[in-house]
Design an enzyme around this catalytic site. Structure first.
Site, mmCIF file in Angstrom:
data_model
loop_
_atom_site.group_PDB
_atom_site.id
_atom_site.type_symbol
_atom_site.label_atom_id
_atom_site.label_comp_id
_atom_site.label_asym_id
_atom_site.label_seq_id
_atom_site.Cartn_x
_atom_site.Cartn_y
_atom_site.Cartn_z
ATOM 1 N N GLU A 149 -3.052 -33.399 -11.323
ATOM 2 C CA GLU A 149 -3.972 -33.296 -12.454
ATOM 3 C C GLU A 149 -4.823 -32.035 -12.340
ATOM 4 O OE1 GLU A 149 -7.610 -35.633 -14.761
ATOM 5 O OE2 GLU A 149 -6.467 -36.677 -13.199
ATOM 6 N N ASP A 158 -4.181 -48.644 -13.062
ATOM 7 C CA ASP A 158 -4.166 -48.620 -11.604
ATOM 8 C C ASP A 158 -5.495 -48.185 -11.007
ATOM 9 O OD1 ASP A 158 -3.529 -46.114 -12.845
ATOM 10 O OD2 ASP A 158 -3.038 -45.308 -10.878
ATOM 11 N N SER A 204 0.924 -41.438 -20.528
ATOM 12 C CA SER A 204 0.576 -42.342 -19.438
ATOM 13 C C SER A 204 -0.949 -42.370 -19.409
ATOM 14 C CB SER A 204 1.144 -41.858 -18.101
ATOM 15 O OG SER A 204 0.750 -42.723 -17.046
ATOM 16 N N LYS A 206 3.616 -36.486 -14.659
ATOM 17 C CA LYS A 206 2.378 -36.854 -15.344
ATOM 18 C C LYS A 206 1.433 -35.656 -15.315
ATOM 19 C CE LYS A 206 -1.217 -40.367 -15.752
ATOM 20 N NZ LYS A 206 -1.675 -41.731 -15.429
ATOM 21 N N TYR A 266 -10.138 -41.939 -9.452
ATOM 22 C CA TYR A 266 -9.685 -43.312 -9.652
ATOM 23 C C TYR A 266 -10.156 -44.174 -8.487
ATOM 24 C CZ TYR A 266 -6.679 -42.618 -13.670
ATOM 25 O OH TYR A 266 -6.199 -42.392 -14.941
ATOM 26 N N GLU A 289 2.052 -36.297 -10.211
ATOM 27 C CA GLU A 289 0.835 -36.039 -10.988
ATOM 28 C C GLU A 289 -0.120 -35.074 -10.284
ATOM 29 O OE1 GLU A 289 -3.003 -38.356 -13.001
ATOM 30 O OE2 GLU A 289 -1.530 -39.491 -11.853
ATOM 31 N N LYS A 328 3.160 -43.985 -8.370
ATOM 32 C CA LYS A 328 2.330 -42.870 -8.829
ATOM 33 C C LYS A 328 1.489 -42.334 -7.688
ATOM 34 C CE LYS A 328 -1.747 -42.553 -10.529
ATOM 35 N NZ LYS A 328 -3.026 -42.635 -11.273
#
Length: 388
Positions: free
Chosen positions: A217, A63, A326, A257, A388, A215, A175
């Site tokens: 992170e 993604d 993932s 995640k 991302y 998620e 997500k």
């Protein structure tokens, strides 16, 4: 809204009230109420989450935004065009037998509506491989005013209508990635903002039929040790689940995640897979309810082999959740380099992807040995302040 039977904090006495409470002869037992809510998608959400969290399978995260995908293509000398992105994504999803190891694929919006190079809808190709299509729904990180140079994730505006449209296009899970930086604190403000945003997103996604991947992170940036990562992770996940409960999120219909609990990337004292497994599992048992079907770890810049070894170490004993992967870079790195943008290398690149997918499938089952891995697969992929 799809939600489980959850304890509503509003029905409980305020802390000041119960701290000062004194029993009396006339006092009555306090009634504690529960809210029961179930949306039209509740059963489907549970089924979707269990399908993604199926034995020996995990998620291919593909993604990356067009800008980030452009950086990947530039690393092999390709221009960032839609045709090149299409060719690379077609290579990934058409790898023969990929669905044996991969249960879900997270897509960027362009890919969800895109066709392969031979005209088939990407979503249809995934379904034919027995892979559940998912979609990245956040709008990226921006500076968080009032914080210590930290970020927050935007995208709640218009999220409900976007989720509804993505469901109609064939997506069945979503997500949302936000980040927490240890060198920058993390400040209480940043942790609370991350947790609240994830909770609102999760509730909205479920309300529109999408299983939310949650998620937060915890970035590898920094020279801190594994104990500090563990301390911060406990704080972050406590906040996330508190706010998800406040927002009536159904835990049986979500996937997580998380980052593995590791030392910072610049820490001189490295951790073994056994140490990473010990700290990560301790975190999960302290913070994650057993109602959650799947824990799908991100690789976060670890090398392909390192991420797989750590996952394997975590699966040496049974858990109440499906503990899997993932991965983006930790599945794609060798594949991308093998392809190099050349049509004649497509099969070799797909073989490289399948090797990594199978390795992580074995790790999910606790059966990965690490034998025969290439030197390239052992190269770290850490990028400071990765986005991302």
């Amino acid at each position: 809204m799809a939600s489980a039977t959850l304890l509503k904090s509003s029905f409980l006495p305020k802390k000041s009230e119960w701290l000062n409470a004194r029993p009396s002869s006339t006092s009555q037992p306090m009634a504690v109420s529960f809210t029961v809510r179930a949306g039209a998608y509740a059963d489907e959400l549970v089924k979707t989450a269990k399908t993604v969290a199926s034995p020996g399978r995990g998620i291919l995260a593909m993604d990356e935004s067009n800008a980030t995908c452009g950086k990947r293509l530039a690393s092999i000398g390709l221009e960032n065009t839609e045709a090149n992105r299409q060719a690379y994504r077609t290579l990934l999803i058409t790898a023969p037998g990929l669905g044996q190891y991969v249960s879900g694929a997270i897509l960027f919006e362009e890919t969800l509506y895109q066709s392969t190079t031979d005209g088939k809808k990407m979503v249809d190709v995934l379904v034919s491989q027995n892979i559940m299509p998912g979609i990245k729904v956040d709008k990226g990180l921006v500076p968080l005013a009032g914080s210590n140079d930290e970020s927050w994730c935007q995208g709640l505006d218009g999220l409900a209508s976007r989720c509804a449209a993505y469901y109609q296009q064939g997506a069945r899970f979503a997500k949302w990635r936000t980040v927490v930086s240890i060198p920058n604190g993390p400040s209480a403000l940043a942790v609370k903002e991350a947790a609240w945003g994830l909770a609102r997103y999760a509730a909205i996604a479920q309300d529109n039929g999408l299983v939310p991947i949650v998620e937060p992170e915890i970035l590898l940036d920094g020279d801190h040790g594994i104990e500090r990562t563990f301390e911060v992770a406990q704080k972050v996940w406590a906040e996330v689940f508190f706010y998800m409960a406040e927002n009536n999120v159904m835990y049986e219909g979500i996937l997580l995640k998380p980052s593995m609990v590791t030392p910072g990337a610049e820490c001189k004292e490295r951790a073994t897979p056994e140490q990473v497994a010990e700290y990560t599992l301790k975190l999960l048992h302290r913070r994650i309810p057993p109602a959650v079907p799947g824990i799908m770890f991100l690789s976060g810049g670890q090398s392909e082999v390192e991420a797989t070894l750590n996952l394997n170490a975590m699966n040496q004993s049974p858990h109440p959740w499906h503990v899997s992967f993932s991965f983006a870079r930790a599945l794609q790195n060798t594949c991308l380099k093998t392809w190099g943008g050349r049509p004649e290398n497509v099969k070799a690149a797909q073989d490289a992807l399948l090797i990594r997918a199978k390795a992580n499938s074995l790790a999910q089952l606790g059966k990965y040995t690490g034998e025969g891995e290439s030197a390239e697969a052992k190269e770290g992929m850490y990028v400071k302040n990765y986005s991302y």
